[in-house]
Design a protein around this motif. Structure first.
Motif, short mmCIF file in Angstrom:
data_model
loop_
_atom_site.label_atom_id
_atom_site.label_comp_id
_atom_site.label_asym_id
_atom_site.label_seq_id
_atom_site.Cartn_x
_atom_site.Cartn_y
_atom_site.Cartn_z
N PHE A 131 0.83 -1.20 0.00
CA PHE A 131 0.00 0.00 0.00
C PHE A 131 0.87 1.26 0.00
O PHE A 131 0.63 2.19 -0.75
CB PHE A 131 -0.92 -0.04 1.23
N GLU A 132 1.91 1.26 0.83
CA GLU A 132 2.82 2.41 0.88
C GLU A 132 3.64 2.54 -0.40
O GLU A 132 3.85 3.65 -0.89
CB GLU A 132 3.77 2.29 2.07
N SER A 133 4.07 1.43 -0.96
CA SER A 133 4.95 1.50 -2.13
C SER A 133 4.20 1.91 -3.40
O SER A 133 4.74 2.63 -4.23
CB SER A 133 5.71 0.19 -2.35
N VAL A 134 2.96 1.47 -3.58
CA VAL A 134 2.22 1.82 -4.81
C VAL A 134 1.40 3.09 -4.64
O VAL A 134 1.04 3.73 -5.62
CB VAL A 134 1.31 0.67 -5.31
N GLY A 135 1.09 3.45 -3.39
CA GLY A 135 0.28 4.64 -3.13
C GLY A 135 -1.20 4.31 -3.17
O GLY A 135 -1.64 3.48 -3.96
N PRO A 136 -1.98 4.94 -2.31
CA PRO A 136 -3.41 4.64 -2.23
C PRO A 136 -4.18 4.94 -3.52
O PRO A 136 -5.17 4.29 -3.81
CB PRO A 136 -3.91 5.49 -1.07
N GLN A 137 -3.71 5.91 -4.31
CA GLN A 137 -4.41 6.26 -5.55
C GLN A 137 -4.25 5.16 -6.61
O GLN A 137 -5.08 5.04 -7.50
CB GLN A 137 -3.90 7.59 -6.12
N SER A 138 -3.18 4.37 -6.52
CA SER A 138 -2.95 3.31 -7.50
C SER A 138 -3.72 2.03 -7.19
O SER A 138 -3.93 1.20 -8.06
CB SER A 138 -1.45 2.97 -7.59
N LEU A 139 -4.13 1.88 -5.94
CA LEU A 139 -4.88 0.69 -5.53
C LEU A 139 -6.29 0.77 -6.10
O LEU A 139 -7.03 1.71 -5.82
CB LEU A 139 -4.91 0.60 -4.00
N ARG A 140 -6.65 -0.19 -6.92
CA ARG A 140 -7.95 -0.14 -7.60
C ARG A 140 -9.00 -1.04 -6.97
O ARG A 140 -10.18 -0.73 -6.98
CB ARG A 140 -7.79 -0.55 -9.07
N HIS A 141 -8.58 -2.19 -6.45
CA HIS A 141 -9.55 -3.17 -5.97
C HIS A 141 -8.86 -4.05 -4.93
O HIS A 141 -7.69 -4.39 -5.09
CB HIS A 141 -10.03 -4.01 -7.16
N VAL A 142 -9.59 -4.39 -3.88
CA VAL A 142 -9.06 -5.30 -2.88
C VAL A 142 -10.09 -6.39 -2.65
O VAL A 142 -11.27 -6.11 -2.43
CB VAL A 142 -8.75 -4.59 -1.54
N GLN A 143 -9.62 -7.62 -2.72
CA GLN A 143 -10.44 -8.76 -2.35
C GLN A 143 -9.79 -9.44 -1.16
O GLN A 143 -8.58 -9.31 -0.94
CB GLN A 143 -10.56 -9.74 -3.52
N TYR A 144 -10.60 -10.14 -0.40
CA TYR A 144 -10.12 -10.83 0.80
C TYR A 144 -10.58 -12.28 0.70
O TYR A 144 -11.77 -12.55 0.55
CB TYR A 144 -10.69 -10.16 2.04
N LEU A 145 -9.64 -13.20 0.73
CA LEU A 145 -9.94 -14.62 0.65
C LEU A 145 -9.86 -15.22 2.04
O LEU A 145 -8.85 -15.04 2.73
CB LEU A 145 -8.93 -15.34 -0.25
#
Length: 110
Positions: A35-49
């Motif tokens: 999360f820190e390395s890509v930045g919050p704006q780059s995070l598009r989708h999170v799934q939890y298994l």
């Protein structure tokens, strides 16, 4: 695999293209590092298994719509993430049975 995992999707900018990347992360610390390395704006989708509560041999994928930074309400006051799925249910990684105090929302960025 027998423990819950984060399955984030983020984009990497290459010239004029946005290239999607994915990872399977078991530890909350690994998710936070990504999360820190890509930045919050780059995070598009999170799934939890995670295994279902009724049958640990069956797994479910939960689409995450919000993530908060929080502190456990017990005497240890451990830092943790609180996830909210698309149905509005809030939970912690590994399903830790603890109450918590939300500090601030970290994703999506408003």
């Amino acid at each position: 695999m027998t423990i819950p995992a984060f399955f984030p999707t983020w984009v990497v900018q290459e010239d004029d293209l946005e290239v999607p990347e994915r990872a399977l992360l078991i530890y909350e610390s690994d998710f936070l590092d990504l999360f820190e390395s890509v930045g919050p704006q780059s995070l598009r989708h999170v799934q939890y298994l995670a295994p279902t509560e009724s049958d640990p041999d069956r797994w479910q994928i939960r689409d995450i719509r919000k993530i908060w930074s929080a502190t456990s309400a017990d005497a240890d006051q451990v830092d943790l993430l609180v996830l909210e799925d698309e149905s509005g249910a809030q939970f912690t990684h590994y399903g830790m049975p603890t109450s918590f105090s939300i500090r601030h929302q970290i994703w999506p960025v408003n």
